[in-house]
Write an enzyme that holds these catalytic residues in place. Structure first.
Site, mmCIF file in Angstrom:
data_model
loop_
_atom_site.group_PDB
_atom_site.id
_atom_site.type_symbol
_atom_site.label_atom_id
_atom_site.label_comp_id
_atom_site.label_asym_id
_atom_site.label_seq_id
_atom_site.Cartn_x
_atom_site.Cartn_y
_atom_site.Cartn_z
ATOM 1 N N LYS A 69 0.820 -1.205 0.000
ATOM 2 C CA LYS A 69 0.000 0.000 0.000
ATOM 3 C C LYS A 69 0.862 1.267 0.000
ATOM 4 O O LYS A 69 0.389 2.336 -0.344
ATOM 5 C CB LYS A 69 -0.936 0.015 1.215
ATOM 6 C CG LYS A 69 -1.924 -1.139 1.301
ATOM 7 C CD LYS A 69 -2.953 -1.106 0.209
ATOM 8 C CE LYS A 69 -4.183 -1.964 0.467
ATOM 9 N NZ LYS A 69 -3.959 -3.342 0.872
HETATM 10 C C1 LIG Z 1 -4.699 -4.497 0.643
HETATM 11 C C2 LIG Z 1 -3.920 -5.739 0.633
HETATM 12 C C3 LIG Z 1 -4.185 -6.755 -0.308
HETATM 13 C C4 LIG Z 1 -5.329 -6.672 -1.280
HETATM 14 O O1 LIG Z 1 -5.101 -5.718 -2.295
HETATM 15 P P1 LIG Z 1 -6.331 -5.149 -3.141
HETATM 16 O O2 LIG Z 1 -5.729 -4.105 -4.010
HETATM 17 O O3 LIG Z 1 -7.297 -4.590 -2.146
HETATM 18 O O4 LIG Z 1 -6.908 -6.301 -3.882
HETATM 19 C C5 LIG Z 1 -3.359 -7.863 -0.332
HETATM 20 N N1 LIG Z 1 -2.329 -7.989 0.534
HETATM 21 C C6 LIG Z 1 -2.060 -7.043 1.464
HETATM 22 C C7 LIG Z 1 -0.943 -7.280 2.408
HETATM 23 C C8 LIG Z 1 -2.835 -5.892 1.538
HETATM 24 O O5 LIG Z 1 -2.552 -4.958 2.454
#
Ligand SMILES: *Cc1c(COP(=O)(O)O)cnc(C)c1O
Length: 396
Positions: A69
């Site tokens: 993120k």
């Molecule tokens: C948010 C997140 C996901 C999922 O990603 P999306 O873009 O919401 O599909 C997968 N792994 C981790 C560690 C995350 O923080």
């Protein structure tokens, strides 16, 4: 969605082989937005591609909050600072998180002038270390625990954005992947991954651990921009609304189920609308580019153990779901560049990883420092009236 998606020439993609992530991001940002923005502070860490058996793992957890993120949040912050310069009105960034987005956004905006961040997270449904990273900032960061699910938090945020009586008083901005800037910041590492593949003659298959489907959407945009990826795998935990949709053609949102890979506990993923838009709603074309599989917690733990046994590599539960997706898809194919995305550092899920692998895991310094900070959060029921009151009292 962007009105049009620019095509990057094969020559340019070839030049990326010798560039850093930040350099690639500058060129792609120019093509996407026409902006010349310096991105060396936003992307002062890499997305390394590492061999694992016959496949590769793309490590997306080397940013300040140890989850992927950080890419989207830091790119978005850079853009917002660029545009906010011209305005003196305070901007309130409202963000719902299933665990990792909130801290990435907090890290990107902490102590920036004229910006406040409000994070809504589902109480008791984030890992202990994730919670520490949400509530340990202070200053311009407010964490709110909501007695509900991530979907409840996301709904509250969407309600605030459509409430004109709020937007007339407060300048609200979104930091969820409903904000396209965040999504574009995730396109870059797909190009960086491709640049690192030693043998580009083989077809490329990428497995993405998916919850709200922003990461997958970014990959599909990269493909539309000309990145030669032959197939994507959307790997999910027990929250399987998208695998079911691709199989039946009917989308039915459900309440989310709590799993080990809690950042993917989403029952009504908001980026599915974007994926449908990319394919003009044509399910057959979608299925040509995307396969989707769902895995249980038991399978996730077994994958973590197997990978550790075979290669000594610590997978977090999200990366393990992506690994399972790749293995399932490749079981009937060979001679492929198989890549799966490891979206979080295993130490972020220390308890689960250690319980599963029975081996202690080292705590990276980025995480350790949060343990000693004072923590604070507000608490709220999943009712819009409560969110509204909080926003008006604090910022109105
Ligand atoms: C948010 C997140 C996901 C999922 O990603 P999306 O873009 O919401 O599909 C997968 N792994 C981790 C560690 C995350 O923080």
């Amino acid at each position: 969605m962007p009105k049009s998606i620019p095509l990057i020439s094969p020559e340019t993609i070839k030049r990326f082989n010798h560039m850093s992530l930040a350099q690639i991001a500058v060129i792609l940002t120019h093509s996407l937005l026409g902006n010349d923005i310096l991105l060396s502070t936003a992307f002062n860490f890499d997305a390394p591609l590492k061999p694992m058996g016959d496949n590769y793992v793309l490590e997306l957890f080397h940013g300040p909050t140890l989850a992927f993120k950080d890419f989207g949040a830091r790119f978005m912050a850079q853009l917002m600072i660029h545009y906010q310069k011209k305005s003196s009105q305070k901007m309130i960034i409202l963000v719902a998180t299933s665990g990792d987005t909130g801290s990435a956004v907090a890290a990107a905006f902490h102590k920036l002038p004229n910006i406040e961040v409000v994070i809504l997270y589902p109480k008791g449904r984030v890992s202990p270390l994730q919670e520490v990273q949400l509530t340990g900032w202070g200053d311009n960061i407010t964490a709110v625990s909501v007695t509900g699910s991530f979907d409840d938090c996301q709904k509250l945020v969407k309600q605030a954005f459509s409430d004109l009586s709020i937007s007339s008083k407060i300048k609200l901005a979104s930091a969820n992947s409903i904000n396209i800037a965040r999504l574009l910041g995730q396109v870059f590492y797909y190009f960086r991954a491709y640049a690192q593949l030693p043998n580009k003659k083989l077809p490329v298959v990428i497995s993405v651990p998916s919850g709200n489907f922003g990461n997958l959407t970014a990959g599909l945009i990269a493909k539309r921009m000309g990145l030669p990826v032959s197939h994507f795998i959307a790997a999910t935990n027990a929250n399987r609304v998208v695998p079911d949709y691709l199989q039946t053609g009917k989308f039915i949102a459900r309440s989310s189920i709590a799993t080990l890979s809690n950042s993917m506990d989403v029952g009504n993923p908001s980026n599915l609308a974007r994926i449908q838009e990319l394919y003009h709603g044509d399910l057959n074309q979608m299925c040509q580019d995307i396969s989707s599989f769902s895995f249980s917690d038991r399978q996730t733990r077994a994958a973590m153990r197997k990978v550790y046994k075979q290669s000594g590599y610590f997978l977090d539960p999200h990366g393990a779901v992506a690994y399972l997706g790749l293995k399932t898809y490749l079981s009937h194919q060979s001679k492929i560049n198989g890549v799966f995305l490891a979206t979080a550092h295993p130490a972020k899920f220390k308890d689960i990883v250690e319980q599963t692998i029975h081996h202690p895991i080292k705590m990276p310094s980025q995480l350790g420092k949060f343990l000693h900070q004072p923590h604070q959060s507000l608490s709220m029921q999943p009712k819009y009236s409560q969110l509204k009151q909080l926003l008006v009292e604090k910022f109105g």
